[in-house]
Design a protein around this motif. Structure first.
Motif, PDB file in Angstrom:
ATOM      1  N   GLY A   1     -22.934 -12.958 -30.282  1.00  0.00           N
ATOM      2  CA  GLY A   1     -22.108 -14.079 -30.748  1.00  0.00           C
ATOM      3  C   GLY A   1     -21.185 -13.664 -31.877  1.00  0.00           C
ATOM      4  O   GLY A   1     -19.976 -13.497 -31.694  1.00  0.00           O
ATOM      5  N   GLU A   2     -21.774 -13.460 -33.067  1.00  0.00           N
ATOM      6  CA  GLU A   2     -20.958 -13.056 -34.227  1.00  0.00           C
ATOM      7  C   GLU A   2     -20.271 -11.721 -33.936  1.00  0.00           C
ATOM      8  O   GLU A   2     -19.208 -11.435 -34.472  1.00  0.00           O
ATOM      9  N   GLY A   3     -20.852 -10.928 -33.060  1.00  0.00           N
ATOM     10  CA  GLY A   3     -20.299  -9.615 -32.709  1.00  0.00           C
ATOM     11  C   GLY A   3     -19.086  -9.695 -31.798  1.00  0.00           C
ATOM     12  O   GLY A   3     -18.594  -8.659 -31.334  1.00  0.00           O
TER      13      GLY A   3
ATOM     14  N   ASN B   1     -37.147 -23.876 -39.517  1.00  0.00           N
ATOM     15  CA  ASN B   1     -36.006 -24.709 -39.936  1.00  0.00           C
ATOM     16  C   ASN B   1     -34.648 -24.076 -39.732  1.00  0.00           C
ATOM     17  O   ASN B   1     -33.630 -24.707 -40.018  1.00  0.00           O
ATOM     18  N   SER B   2     -34.610 -22.834 -39.272  1.00  0.00           N
ATOM     19  CA  SER B   2     -33.322 -22.138 -39.139  1.00  0.00           C
ATOM     20  C   SER B   2     -33.504 -20.951 -38.212  1.00  0.00           C
ATOM     21  O   SER B   2     -34.633 -20.582 -37.855  1.00  0.00           O
ATOM     22  N   GLY B   3     -32.363 -20.333 -37.887  1.00  0.00           N
ATOM     23  CA  GLY B   3     -32.393 -19.172 -37.011  1.00  0.00           C
ATOM     24  C   GLY B   3     -33.096 -17.991 -37.650  1.00  0.00           C
ATOM     25  O   GLY B   3     -33.965 -17.357 -37.047  1.00  0.00           O
ATOM     26  N   THR B   4     -32.726 -17.718 -38.881  1.00  0.00           N
ATOM     27  CA  THR B   4     -33.291 -16.526 -39.516  1.00  0.00           C
ATOM     28  C   THR B   4     -34.814 -16.613 -39.626  1.00  0.00           C
ATOM     29  O   THR B   4     -35.526 -15.618 -39.469  1.00  0.00           O
ATOM     30  N   GLU B   5     -35.327 -17.817 -39.829  1.00  0.00           N
ATOM     31  CA  GLU B   5     -36.790 -17.964 -39.909  1.00  0.00           C
ATOM     32  C   GLU B   5     -37.454 -17.701 -38.561  1.00  0.00           C
ATOM     33  O   GLU B   5     -38.585 -17.209 -38.507  1.00  0.00           O
TER      34      GLU B   5
ATOM     35  N   LEU C   1     -32.525  -8.368 -28.810  1.00  0.00           N
ATOM     36  CA  LEU C   1     -31.190  -8.384 -28.195  1.00  0.00           C
ATOM     37  C   LEU C   1     -30.677  -9.808 -28.058  1.00  0.00           C
ATOM     38  O   LEU C   1     -31.443 -10.731 -27.781  1.00  0.00           O
ATOM     39  N   GLU C   2     -29.360  -9.966 -28.227  1.00  0.00           N
ATOM     40  CA  GLU C   2     -28.692 -11.209 -27.821  1.00  0.00           C
ATOM     41  C   GLU C   2     -28.164 -10.944 -26.409  1.00  0.00           C
ATOM     42  O   GLU C   2     -27.637  -9.847 -26.167  1.00  0.00           O
ATOM     43  N   VAL C   3     -28.253 -11.895 -25.503  1.00  0.00           N
ATOM     44  CA  VAL C   3     -27.688 -11.624 -24.168  1.00  0.00           C
ATOM     45  C   VAL C   3     -26.173 -11.803 -24.167  1.00  0.00           C
ATOM     46  O   VAL C   3     -25.471 -11.272 -23.300  1.00  0.00           O
TER      47      VAL C   3
ATOM     48  N   ALA D   1     -32.405 -21.997 -32.454  1.00  0.00           N
ATOM     49  CA  ALA D   1     -32.121 -22.810 -33.658  1.00  0.00           C
ATOM     50  C   ALA D   1     -30.850 -23.596 -33.341  1.00  0.00           C
ATOM     51  O   ALA D   1     -30.828 -24.308 -32.336  1.00  0.00           O
ATOM     52  N   LYS D   2     -29.817 -23.450 -34.150  1.00  0.00           N
ATOM     53  CA  LYS D   2     -28.510 -24.092 -33.963  1.00  0.00           C
ATOM     54  C   LYS D   2     -28.545 -25.426 -33.219  1.00  0.00           C
ATOM     55  O   LYS D   2     -28.786 -26.458 -33.818  1.00  0.00           O
ATOM     56  N   GLY D   3     -28.342 -25.444 -31.884  1.00  0.00           N
ATOM     57  CA  GLY D   3     -28.198 -26.702 -31.152  1.00  0.00           C
ATOM     58  C   GLY D   3     -29.482 -27.501 -30.979  1.00  0.00           C
ATOM     59  O   GLY D   3     -29.435 -28.670 -30.581  1.00  0.00           O
TER      60      GLY D   3
ATOM     61  N   ALA E   1     -24.902  -6.425 -33.548  1.00  0.00           N
ATOM     62  CA  ALA E   1     -25.804  -7.584 -33.434  1.00  0.00           C
ATOM     63  C   ALA E   1     -25.770  -8.409 -34.716  1.00  0.00           C
ATOM     64  O   ALA E   1     -25.518  -7.885 -35.804  1.00  0.00           O
ATOM     65  N   PHE E   2     -26.031  -9.701 -34.567  1.00  0.00           N
ATOM     66  CA  PHE E   2     -26.259 -10.542 -35.752  1.00  0.00           C
ATOM     67  C   PHE E   2     -27.554 -11.306 -35.524  1.00  0.00           C
ATOM     68  O   PHE E   2     -27.686 -12.024 -34.524  1.00  0.00           O
ATOM     69  N   HIS E   3     -28.506 -11.151 -36.435  1.00  0.00           N
ATOM     70  CA  HIS E   3     -29.784 -11.852 -36.282  1.00  0.00           C
ATOM     71  C   HIS E   3     -30.143 -12.664 -37.523  1.00  0.00           C
ATOM     72  O   HIS E   3     -31.217 -13.252 -37.564  1.00  0.00           O
ATOM     73  N   GLY E   4     -29.264 -12.691 -38.532  1.00  0.00           N
ATOM     74  CA  GLY E   4     -29.542 -13.510 -39.700  1.00  0.00           C
ATOM     75  C   GLY E   4     -29.400 -12.719 -40.982  1.00  0.00           C
ATOM     76  O   GLY E   4     -29.050 -11.527 -40.961  1.00  0.00           O
ATOM     77  N   ARG E   5     -29.663 -13.405 -42.110  1.00  0.00           N
ATOM     78  CA  ARG E   5     -29.379 -12.799 -43.410  1.00  0.00           C
ATOM     79  C   ARG E   5     -30.556 -12.814 -44.374  1.00  0.00           C
ATOM     80  O   ARG E   5     -30.391 -12.504 -45.557  1.00  0.00           O
TER      81      ARG E   5
ATOM     82  N   ILE F   1     -35.572 -11.883 -27.115  1.00  0.00           N
ATOM     83  CA  ILE F   1     -34.179 -12.279 -26.898  1.00  0.00           C
ATOM     84  C   ILE F   1     -33.819 -13.340 -27.937  1.00  0.00           C
ATOM     85  O   ILE F   1     -34.488 -14.375 -28.040  1.00  0.00           O
ATOM     86  N   ASP F   2     -32.773 -13.045 -28.694  1.00  0.00           N
ATOM     87  CA  ASP F   2     -32.293 -13.971 -29.724  1.00  0.00           C
ATOM     88  C   ASP F   2     -31.304 -14.942 -29.072  1.00  0.00           C
ATOM     89  O   ASP F   2     -30.175 -14.567 -28.746  1.00  0.00           O
ATOM     90  N   GLU F   3     -31.760 -16.170 -28.872  1.00  0.00           N
ATOM     91  CA  GLU F   3     -30.924 -17.205 -28.231  1.00  0.00           C
ATOM     92  C   GLU F   3     -30.516 -18.272 -29.250  1.00  0.00           C
ATOM     93  O   GLU F   3     -30.313 -19.425 -28.898  1.00  0.00           O
ATOM     94  N   ILE F   4     -30.415 -17.849 -30.496  1.00  0.00           N
ATOM     95  CA  ILE F   4     -30.065 -18.818 -31.540  1.00  0.00           C
ATOM     96  C   ILE F   4     -28.667 -19.383 -31.287  1.00  0.00           C
ATOM     97  O   ILE F   4     -28.430 -20.573 -31.492  1.00  0.00           O
ATOM     98  N   GLN F   5     -27.765 -18.552 -30.793  1.00  0.00           N
ATOM     99  CA  GLN F   5     -26.422 -19.051 -30.474  1.00  0.00           C
ATOM    100  C   GLN F   5     -26.264 -19.372 -28.992  1.00  0.00           C
ATOM    101  O   GLN F   5     -25.576 -20.324 -28.622  1.00  0.00           O
ATOM    102  N   THR F   6     -26.897 -18.597 -28.121  1.00  0.00           N
ATOM    103  CA  THR F   6     -26.706 -18.785 -26.677  1.00  0.00           C
ATOM    104  C   THR F   6     -27.601 -19.872 -26.094  1.00  0.00           C
ATOM    105  O   THR F   6     -27.344 -20.341 -24.987  1.00  0.00           O
TER     106      THR F   6
HETATM  107  C1  LIG Z   1     -27.654 -14.847 -32.644  1.00  0.00           C
HETATM  108  C2  LIG Z   1     -27.977 -15.350 -34.015  1.00  0.00           C
HETATM  109  N1  LIG Z   1     -29.153 -15.046 -34.565  1.00  0.00           N
HETATM  110  C3  LIG Z   1     -29.498 -15.497 -35.784  1.00  0.00           C
HETATM  111  C4  LIG Z   1     -28.648 -16.283 -36.524  1.00  0.00           C
HETATM  112  C5  LIG Z   1     -29.065 -16.783 -37.878  1.00  0.00           C
HETATM  113  O1  LIG Z   1     -29.262 -18.160 -37.837  1.00  0.00           O
HETATM  114  P1  LIG Z   1     -29.273 -19.031 -39.202  1.00  0.00           P
HETATM  115  O2  LIG Z   1     -27.888 -18.965 -39.746  1.00  0.00           O
HETATM  116  O3  LIG Z   1     -29.678 -20.404 -38.744  1.00  0.00           O
HETATM  117  O4  LIG Z   1     -30.279 -18.411 -40.089  1.00  0.00           O
HETATM  118  C6  LIG Z   1     -27.395 -16.622 -35.987  1.00  0.00           C
HETATM  119  C7  LIG Z   1     -26.442 -17.424 -36.774  1.00  0.00           C
HETATM  120  O5  LIG Z   1     -25.252 -17.422 -36.540  1.00  0.00           O
HETATM  121  C8  LIG Z   1     -27.050 -16.141 -34.700  1.00  0.00           C
HETATM  122  O6  LIG Z   1     -25.870 -16.430 -34.141  1.00  0.00           O
END
Ligand SMILES: Cc1ncc(COP(=O)(O)O)c(C=O)c1O
Length: 397
Positions: free
Chosen positions: A197-199, A112-116, A192-194, A254-256, A140-144, A225-230
């Motif tokens: 994003g948040e960074g 249901n979300s990126g972090t999951e 890795l994010e390619v 996730a996201k889009g 890097a940002f991968h969630g909370r 590869i974390d493509e949650i934003q890309t």
């Molecule tokens: C690259 C990346 N990974 C993970 C997440 C976390 O996604 P979510 O906020 O849907 O848990 C984000 C959110 O900004 C993100 O940009």
């Protein structure tokens, strides 16, 4: 205005009851259409945040609205122990997109979300390799949530919650030798994010991502590869890793993906899918409502050539932003890919965000010095023109 509710009454109401983790930006959004949103006082904005990259086809896209309405009338919930038509269709399509990008078969976990999606990927890496360690990049940002937060870089997000999941080795982004040294026989996966994003919208070099592939393969670690934003077309390809000529072992989305409706996914290469039944799961994961929204998003993407549109709009916008840079000495760099773009400034970006908002343009920050643009991929040219004019007015000289 919605009834007697205003920006200030809604903000006061949320601030009084919310747990205190979301600083507000001074307005309440109550309606959206395409790349425009309206606040509770009736003011209209061009939305270059897309709800942090979520409304990838703009707000209230008629195909997504229709699909959600139809599915709400048909079947909203259906736990994954029962198959479902919308879910089956989505799984098939994601598997096909993965296959086209990697020439291998993939399997999908819906959430249901990126972090999951990241949590699932971390567990999968441990299940597959029998190892404990992770490698993630600085900034890097991968969630909370607890697992994904372990990979996220910013100490101020992590420190009060430690001990988290470990061991995590942090490496400098785009530093091949640093990565080579960090990955060893205890590494379950490299995340890795390619483009970070948040960074700050920092693209990886071709050499770095290709070296990451080779380093992981020779160490027996997974490359995730974390493509949650890309992902989902943000950069002009469905997966941004397609620009790098590699196949990861797994990717997170996730996201889009749901065109605004919450949904996340882990797609993993068939040969790393090591979960046993019930070792992972989610009550809401793969619910028909979110799957119908994602199917509608993919329908529009296919039928309306949205990927091509994103790539073209992205290079056009990049050129125009570079022209803006030539006029504003305050801009140090324009960077990004497709419609994931950054204007880096010599000074703080926050006053620019506020000034743009007052003039009817919503943009995001990504770190202290960066103005981040994540417009809907199908934003019309006149909105880009209007946004550029506003940026010209609000950026320092
Ligand atoms: C690259 C990346 N990974 C993970 C997440 C976390 O996604 P979510 O906020 O849907 O848990 C984000 C959110 O900004 C993100 O940009």
């Amino acid at each position: 205005m919605t009834g007697n509710q205003t920006n200030s009454s809604l903000i006061a109401s949320e601030t009084a009851h919310e747990i205190g983790v979301y600083p507000k930006r001074g307005i309440a959004l109550v309606r959206g259409s395409g790349s425009h949103v309206w606040d509770a006082d009736g003011k209209e904005y061009i939305d270059f945040t897309s709800g942090i990259g979520i409304a990838i086809l703009g707000h209230a896209h008629p195909r997504i609205v229709e699909a959600v309405g139809r599915q709400a009338n048909t079947l909203i919930t259906c736990n994954e122990s029962f198959a479902n038509d919308e879910r089956a269709r989505l799984l098939e399509r994601l598997a096909k997109l993965w296959n086209q990008a990697t020439r291998s078969s993939g399997r999908i976990f819906l959430c249901n979300s990126g972090t999951e999606a990241i949590e699932a990927a971390m567990k999968l890496a441990r299940a597959k390799t029998g190892r404990k360690g992770f490698v993630a990049a600085m900034n890097a940002f991968h969630g909370r949530s607890t697992g994904s937060l372990s990979l996220t870089f910013k100490p101020k997000y992590r420190e009060r919650f430690e001990p988290l999941i470990g061991p995590v080795t942090r490496v400098r982004y785009n530093d091949i030798e640093g990565l080579r040294t960090a990955v060893n026989s205890d590494t379950a996966a490299v995340f890795l994010e390619v483009i970070q994003g948040e960074g700050g919208i920092r693209p990886a070099t071709q050499e770095y991502i290709q070296a990451a592939r080779e380093i992981c393969t020779s160490a027996g670690a997974l490359l995730i590869i974390d493509e949650i934003q890309t992902g989902c077309g943000r950069t002009g390809r469905f997966f941004a890793f397609e620009y790098y000529g590699i196949s990861p072992d797994a990717v997170t989305l996730a996201k889009g993906l749901g065109g605004g409706v919450p949904i996340g996914a882990l797609i993993a290469s068939e040969d790393v899918c090591a979960f046993k039944p019930l070792e992972h799961g989610s009550t809401f994961g793969g619910n028909p409502l979110a799957c119908a929204a994602a199917n509608a998003m993919l329908d529009v993407m296919e039928k309306e050539n949205v990927l091509q549109m994103a790539a073209q709009n992205g290079s056009w916008l990049m050129e125009r932003l570079n022209a803006l840079k030539a006029r504003h000495a305050s801009i140090t760099e324009i960077r990004g890919m497709g419609l994931m773009l950054a204007i880096e400034l010599k000074s703080e970006s926050k006053p620019v965000l506020q000034a743009a908002q007052l003039r009817g343009l919503l943009v995001l920050a990504a770190g202290d010095l960066v103005v981040r643009l994540l417009p809907p991929l199908n934003t019309p040219r006149e909105d880009f023109e209007q946004a550029l004019q506003t940026l010209d007015e609000v950026l320092p000289a």
